[in-house]
Design an enzyme around this catalytic site. Structure first.
Site, PDB file in Angstrom:
ATOM      1  N   ASN A   1       7.046  -1.727   4.063  1.00  0.00           N
ATOM      2  CA  ASN A   1       6.976  -1.687   2.600  1.00  0.00           C
ATOM      3  C   ASN A   1       8.292  -2.118   1.955  1.00  0.00           C
ATOM      4  OD1 ASN A   1       4.327  -0.798   1.996  1.00  0.00           O
ATOM      5  ND2 ASN A   1       4.852   1.250   2.737  1.00  0.00           N
TER       6      ASN A   1
ATOM      7  N   TYR B   1      -2.234   4.354  -5.745  1.00  0.00           N
ATOM      8  CA  TYR B   1      -0.934   3.953  -6.286  1.00  0.00           C
ATOM      9  C   TYR B   1      -1.023   3.616  -7.771  1.00  0.00           C
ATOM     10  CZ  TYR B   1       1.028   3.877  -1.606  1.00  0.00           C
ATOM     11  OH  TYR B   1       1.468   4.248  -0.359  1.00  0.00           O
TER      12      TYR B   1
ATOM     13  N   ARG C   1      14.680   7.053   1.863  1.00  0.00           N
ATOM     14  CA  ARG C   1      13.434   7.250   1.133  1.00  0.00           C
ATOM     15  C   ARG C   1      13.568   8.390   0.121  1.00  0.00           C
ATOM     16  NH1 ARG C   1       7.376   8.352   3.662  1.00  0.00           N
ATOM     17  NH2 ARG C   1       6.346   8.762   1.668  1.00  0.00           N
TER      18      ARG C   1
ATOM     19  N   HIS D   1      -0.406  -2.324  -3.057  1.00  0.00           N
ATOM     20  CA  HIS D   1      -0.247  -1.065  -3.781  1.00  0.00           C
ATOM     21  C   HIS D   1      -0.537  -1.219  -5.273  1.00  0.00           C
ATOM     22  CE1 HIS D   1       2.283   1.089  -0.475  1.00  0.00           C
ATOM     23  NE2 HIS D   1       1.101   0.669  -0.056  1.00  0.00           N
TER      24      HIS D   1
ATOM     25  N   CYS E   1      -2.077  -3.578   4.905  1.00  0.00           N
ATOM     26  CA  CYS E   1      -2.019  -2.287   4.227  1.00  0.00           C
ATOM     27  C   CYS E   1      -3.246  -1.488   4.627  1.00  0.00           C
ATOM     28  CB  CYS E   1      -1.978  -2.500   2.716  1.00  0.00           C
ATOM     29  SG  CYS E   1      -1.854  -0.984   1.745  1.00  0.00           S
TER      30      CYS E   1
END
Length: 418
Positions: A143, A240, A88, A193, A163
């Site tokens: 995700n 987002y 990440r 998102h 979500c």
């Protein structure tokens, strides 16, 4: 009901467990599955204490054996993270070198995550289909949810993507209005998102215009945007969307700053220390900083509805488009409000999107189609095409450079790149 959580060694898992414990006798067994045995032992023991704290009659077990864990499951929750927080952090940093936002689900970082995640999720799902009970549902938290859910549906799995963005807005709006959360029904629409709250109905009356009038500054701060963006759009974008509407600011703020992944890694280390305490039987306050607020409520509500309880409840889900947004192909995956029963979610009616919304949705949906092809088939050219198609990149020089950086940073997780 037996619920299997794939990726159950996550420090976030106790949040889910707390929600499942509140499902009462509906859950007879909760099994946590993760290859990280040491971490799983800590999280599993703490999760068992949470069930005991609630006086729940079900049992909590944990295993590193995926096949054994999903055997006879009625529901499988997939929340895995290929490469952990280290991957990440890479996703959040390498795009910055090219002047692009570094984020784990959006832009080049989101593509990197999709490439290493989709093949693993599909392997997991195939084993679930072989060993779980007939008709078992897969609930995808992994995700990028939209791309992963489409991969699952394309492969014929009985899957729904979930979500927490919408349920977070529902709770926020309800608190502002002084009403129970369940009384707020959102017109929540877009892609995972990439969503907007276009209305907030209470007893059939849209209360969102009033909220935008009386709580504009607070709502704008929640989504990290200028108030004028909300008033111009006449809705509340997902936070987002800030990566799109304020892209260059995010890039500037991210350079030299601690990434979200680095902060989460610190939180995780502290949480694991807390979870080791044999007297701890309730989720600690620090877990609220881990992210994923209200995921447990979203999961519990959806699973209950899919098994015949409370079919009137409204959920935010990722499902096939099938005409909901007529400018997208039917096999696209969209995120909308829906009711659910044993035969699956059924979307609430979706009114036409304004052009400033539909244009961006169409652009990202096309990118997601190309991204999924790259995740399934690999190859530098497919990665480049996906990056070139993304509206936050869209230039040859950037896409070309990002392609090499993405492959170099993730090669250990990409079979075709090794």
């Amino acid at each position: 009901m037996k619920i299997a959580v794939v990726g159950g060694g996550s420090t976030y898992t106790p949040e889910l467990v707390d929600g499942f414990a509140r499902l009462g006798s509906m859950v007879s067994e909760l099994v946590l599955i993760d290859p990280a045995a040491d971490r799983l032992e800590i999280v599993g023991a703490f999760s068992a204490r949470i069930f005991q704290h609630y006086g729940h009659p079900g049992k909590v077990t944990w295993t590193t054996d995926l096949d054994a864990g999903v055997t006879d499951a009625d529901v499988a929750v997939i929340q895995l993270r290929v490469g952990g927080q280290a991957a990440r952090i890479e996703d959040e940093t390498f795009p910055l070198d090219c002047g692009c936002v570094g984020q784990e689900t959006t832009g080049a970082g989101g593509l990197a995550k999709a490439l290493r995640t989709v093949p693993v999720v599909l392997d997991v799902a195939a084993r679930i289909r072989e060993r779980a009970r007939p008709g078992a549902w897969i609930i995808d938290f992994t995700n990028p949810v939209g791309i992963v859910t489409r991969a699952l549906l394309d492969a014929g799995h009985k899957a729904v993507g979930l979500c927490n963005v919408a349920i977070g807005f529902q709770r926020r709006f309800a608190a502002m209005l002084g009403v129970p959360p369940a009384s707020v029904v959102l017109d929540h629409v877009g892609l995972n998102h990439l969503t907007w709250e276009r209305a907030a109905y209470v007893d059939g009356v849209d209360r969102l215009p009033g909220l935008l009038s009386t709580h504009l500054e607070s709502l704008a701060a929640d989504v990290d945007l200028a108030p004028s963006v909300l008033t111009t759009l006449g809705n509340v974008p997902s936070y987002y969307l800030s990566y799109f509407y304020a892209h260059d600011r995010h890039v500037a703020e991210s350079r030299g700053a601690q990434t979200r992944g680095q902060r989460v890694a610190e939180i995780e280390a502290t949480l694991l220390d807390l979870y080791r305490d044999p007297l701890l039987a309730e989720k600690p306050a620090l877990l609220g900083e881990r992210g994923g607020a209200y995921y447990s409520e979203a999961a519990v509500g959806l699973i209950a509805s899919l098994h015949g309880s409370d079919p009137s409840a409204v959920h935010s889900v990722n499902i096939r488009n099938n005409g909901l947004l007529p400018f997208l192909p039917d096999n696209s995956v969209v995120e909308v409000s829906a009711r659910a029963a044993t035969d699956g979610p059924v979307a609430l009616p979706v009114s036409p999107l304004a052009p400033e919304l539909s244009g961006l949705v169409a652009h990202i949906s096309a990118y997601e189609e190309i991204a999924l092809e790259a995740a399934l088939l690999g190859g530098r050219q497919r990665v480049y095409r996906a990056l070139l198609a993304h509206p936050l990149i869209g230039q040859h020089d950037r896409a070309d450079a990002l392609t090499d950086k993405l492959i170099a940073s993730g090669a250990q997780h990409l079979a075709w790149a090794r």
